[in-house]
Design a protein around this motif. Structure first.
Motif, PDB file in Angstrom:
ATOM      1  N   UNK A 194       0.824  -1.214   0.000  1.00 36.70           N
ATOM      2  CA  UNK A 194       0.000   0.000   0.000  1.00 36.70           C
ATOM      3  C   UNK A 194       0.856   1.261   0.000  1.00 36.70           C
ATOM      4  N   UNK A 195       1.904   1.305   0.815  1.00 35.68           N
ATOM      5  CA  UNK A 195       2.674   2.535   1.000  1.00 35.68           C
ATOM      6  C   UNK A 195       3.666   2.787  -0.120  1.00 35.68           C
ATOM      7  N   UNK A 196       4.323   1.719  -0.591  1.00 38.37           N
ATOM      8  CA  UNK A 196       5.408   1.884  -1.557  1.00 38.37           C
ATOM      9  C   UNK A 196       5.071   1.352  -2.941  1.00 38.37           C
ATOM     10  N   UNK A 197       4.029   0.523  -3.045  1.00 36.58           N
ATOM     11  CA  UNK A 197       3.703  -0.059  -4.342  1.00 36.58           C
ATOM     12  C   UNK A 197       4.693  -1.115  -4.779  1.00 36.58           C
ATOM     13  N   UNK A 198       5.519  -1.601  -3.849  1.00 31.09           N
ATOM     14  CA  UNK A 198       6.519  -2.618  -4.176  1.00 31.09           C
ATOM     15  C   UNK A 198       5.880  -3.992  -4.006  1.00 31.09           C
ATOM     16  N   UNK A 199       6.052  -4.849  -5.013  1.00 31.14           N
ATOM     17  CA  UNK A 199       5.450  -6.179  -4.993  1.00 31.14           C
ATOM     18  C   UNK A 199       6.546  -7.221  -5.198  1.00 31.14           C
ATOM     19  N   UNK A 200       6.281  -8.481  -4.862  1.00 33.11           N
ATOM     20  CA  UNK A 200       7.280  -9.528  -5.081  1.00 33.11           C
ATOM     21  C   UNK A 200       7.738  -9.583  -6.525  1.00 33.11           C
ATOM     22  N   UNK A 201       9.045  -9.771  -6.695  1.00 34.75           N
ATOM     23  CA  UNK A 201       9.644  -9.819  -8.026  1.00 34.75           C
ATOM     24  C   UNK A 201      10.357  -8.540  -8.412  1.00 34.75           C
ATOM     25  N   UNK A 202      10.084  -7.428  -7.738  1.00 38.51           N
ATOM     26  CA  UNK A 202      10.747  -6.170  -8.068  1.00 38.51           C
ATOM     27  C   UNK A 202      12.141  -6.138  -7.462  1.00 38.51           C
ATOM     28  N   UNK A 203      13.025  -5.345  -8.082  1.00 34.34           N
ATOM     29  CA  UNK A 203      14.363  -5.129  -7.548  1.00 34.34           C
ATOM     30  C   UNK A 203      14.349  -3.873  -6.687  1.00 34.34           C
ATOM     31  N   UNK A 204      14.738  -4.031  -5.430  1.00 27.31           N
ATOM     32  CA  UNK A 204      14.668  -2.912  -4.482  1.00 27.31           C
ATOM     33  C   UNK A 204      15.573  -1.773  -4.930  1.00 27.31           C
ATOM     34  N   UNK A 205      16.727  -2.095  -5.480  1.00 31.26           N
ATOM     35  CA  UNK A 205      17.695  -1.052  -5.827  1.00 31.26           C
ATOM     36  C   UNK A 205      17.128  -0.073  -6.852  1.00 31.26           C
ATOM     37  N   UNK A 206      16.236  -0.548  -7.719  1.00 32.25           N
ATOM     38  CA  UNK A 206      15.645   0.347  -8.721  1.00 32.25           C
ATOM     39  C   UNK A 206      14.695   1.357  -8.096  1.00 32.25           C
ATOM     40  N   UNK A 207      14.158   1.045  -6.920  1.00 33.48           N
ATOM     41  CA  UNK A 207      13.250   1.958  -6.248  1.00 33.48           C
ATOM     42  C   UNK A 207      13.981   2.992  -5.395  1.00 33.48           C
ATOM     43  N   UNK A 208      15.280   2.795  -5.189  1.00 34.54           N
ATOM     44  CA  UNK A 208      16.066   3.714  -4.364  1.00 34.54           C
ATOM     45  C   UNK A 208      16.610   4.839  -5.238  1.00 34.54           C
ATOM     46  N   UNK A 209      16.554   6.079  -4.733  1.00 33.05           N
ATOM     47  CA  UNK A 209      17.081   7.224  -5.477  1.00 33.05           C
ATOM     48  C   UNK A 209      18.563   7.015  -5.783  1.00 33.05           C
ATOM     49  N   UNK A 210      18.996   7.509  -6.957  1.00 32.72           N
ATOM     50  CA  UNK A 210      20.371   7.297  -7.397  1.00 32.72           C
ATOM     51  C   UNK A 210      21.415   7.770  -6.397  1.00 32.72           C
ATOM     52  N   UNK A 211      21.180   8.922  -5.732  1.00 40.31           N
ATOM     53  CA  UNK A 211      22.171   9.449  -4.798  1.00 40.31           C
ATOM     54  C   UNK A 211      22.264   8.625  -3.521  1.00 40.31           C
ATOM     55  N   UNK A 212      21.276   7.768  -3.255  1.00 42.05           N
ATOM     56  CA  UNK A 212      21.289   6.963  -2.037  1.00 42.05           C
ATOM     57  C   UNK A 212      21.705   5.515  -2.285  1.00 42.05           C
ATOM     58  N   UNK A 213      21.898   5.131  -3.542  1.00 43.15           N
ATOM     59  CA  UNK A 213      22.141   3.723  -3.835  1.00 43.15           C
ATOM     60  C   UNK A 213      23.471   3.230  -3.269  1.00 43.15           C
TER      61      UNK A 213
END
Length: 477
Positions: A194-213
């Motif tokens: 609900x909060x992030x829209x992240x579902x199984x199968x996604x790569x977490x690193x792609x959801x992280x801002x570039x400056x924080x990776x």
């Protein structure tokens, strides 16, 4: 192994010798020791005991009372019939099969034994040799106890897993399980979806801002070494909102996983408008199934009616799955639905078949629409169960009518013919469905069916469907 013999008759001595011993060559003591059974009974042809020889391990037992009694009288009641059967088999065939039963000694000792009986000459009598199975019985008892303990541990683990699952699903904090080697999401609890829209199968690193990776990966590297480290703030999602993330390394098979706990940072999140909350509640209460999926058919949101339709108990079990996991009608698959949406932007009354997780089947009609603006990558789908009203229209359904006609031929037509006719009915139905989806354009229908244009033309000619396609539209295909 030293042995003790009691009351062994002359027949037992002469016929019981080894051939090498009768030729005058003495066998080594070690060989005699190894060959000696635990119990050796010399019997007459009727099964009456004439002599007994015991191994040293049970040599303290007095068996004088056995002499002159039938062998069947010295065993437990279950073994009586087996003893008589062994005596009869040895008299008829010369040797009996192995049998297991409990031998009762005069002292009251009961010992599990395995016997076989051998005939000596024509009228020389019988010899029954037995092996003590007490050690085997103890091992079997220990194995059974170990299996019972293992089952108890298994059910304890299942109970712990169930409790953990309930806590995982009920947590108000966003929680992700991520594979340590690929950083791909294995599981996400409802709060994370609900909060992030992240579902199984996604790569977490792609959801992280570039400056924080870089900092996020450094934190995960420290977690690998120490198991758990202090959290950090990263920016996630399209809106780059700040979140505090904590990581814990957990052992798993085939690879370890990270448990990520995420909580919003900074100002408290703005509550959703009352109208949005009311709309969310109404969608959840819809009598028809409703899902929100992306353009690849991966489900992002599902209401209770859809969960009931596919026979699952939790939304976390369908979020991240493709809709075609439950669709099963040829020619009316998710690929056809998505193709229609790409061309027209919406689809009405798309008829297909759905099979639930527990095997329940239902005919459904799908109405779908592509999102626009910020929701351009989303697809809203309403699924209506029409199984109840299909019997009224079954006579007008050519597929059902054709299959019903073939079913009526069972018993009068060979099976290969029935299979060939069934395949033809289904093939024609798929072609008709493809032509309907393609608005009569044969080229587009051939692409939907995975056929060449020439193959489709041959099938149209075979089924007499040449006039079904619109030649005017075909020119634009």
């Amino acid at each position: 192994m030293p042995v003790r013999s009691e009351g062994v008759g002359s027949h037992g001595c002469s016929h019981g010798r080894h051939p090498d011993e009768r030729r005058g060559r003495r066998l080594p003591v070690t060989r005699l020791t190894i060959a000696q059974p635990d119990v050796t009974l010399t019997l007459d042809m009727n099964g009456v005991i004439r002599g007994v020889s015991l191994a040293e391990s049970i040599g303290g037992e007095s068996v004088q009372q056995w002499l002159g009694r039938h062998w069947a009288e010295t065993v437990c009641s279950v073994g009586t019939g087996r003893v008589r059967s062994m005596v009869e088999d040895a008299r008829a065939a010369g040797v009996s099969a192995f049998q297991q039963f409990t031998q009762r000694f005069p002292s009251g000792l009961e010992m599990p034994m395995e016997y076989t009986t051998i005939r000596l000459g024509e009228d020389a009598g019988l010899v029954a040799v037995g092996k003590n199975l007490q050690a085997v019985a103890e091992l079997q008892s220990r194995l059974l106890a170990a299996q019972q303990a293992r089952e108890q541990d298994y059910w304890k683990l299942r109970e712990i897993e169930t409790r953990s699952r309930l806590i995982f699903d009920a947590s108000s904090e966003a929680v992700l399980l991520v594979r340590a080697d690929t950083l791909r999401v294995i599981e996400a609890n409802p709060a994370a979806i609900r909060s992030l829209g992240i579902v199984p199968g996604w790569e977490v690193l792609r959801e992280v801002a570039g400056r924080d990776q870089d900092g996020f990966q450094a934190m995960l590297a420290r977690t690998r070494r120490h198991g758990r480290v202090p959290g950090m703030i990263i920016r996630l999602g399209a809106d780059q909102a700040p979140w505090t993330v904590k990581a814990t390394l957990m052992a798993s098979d085939p690879a370890p996983v990270f448990l990520l706990q995420l909580s919003p940072t900074g100002a408290a999140p703005v509550p959703a408008p009352a109208d949005a909350l009311q709309l969310e509640a109404m969608i959840e209460q819809l009598p028809d199934a409703f899902i929100l999926m992306d353009r690849d058919g991966v489900i992002r949101r599902a209401n209770r009616a859809f969960l009931d339709l596919v026979e699952v108990g939790s939304a976390s079990r369908v979020v991240g799955e493709r809709l075609d996991r439950w669709l099963s009608r040829p020619g009316a698959t998710l690929a056809n639905l998505l193709a229609q949406l790409e061309r027209h932007g919406k689809v009405r009354l798309f008829a297909t078949h759905l099979t639930g997780e527990l095997g329940a089947e239902a005919d459904v009609e799908l109405t779908a629409v592509l999102g626009s603006g910020p929701a351009a990558e989303s697809v809203a789908v309403v699924l209506r169960d029409v199984s109840r009203r299909l019997p009224e229209n079954a006579a007008g359904d050519p597929l059902r009518r054709g299959l019903a006609e073939i079913t009526g031929q069972i018993g009068r037509t060979p099976l290969p013919t029935l299979v060939r006719d069934t395949a033809a009915v289904i093939e024609r139905h798929c072609i008709e469905a493809a032509l309907q989806l393609a608005n009569g354009r044969r080229t587009a229908a051939a692409e939907l069916l995975g056929l060449s244009r020439q193959s489709l033309y041959m099938k149209l000619n075979r089924y007499g469907m040449d006039a079904d396609a619109d030649p005017v539209q075909e020119g634009t295909g």
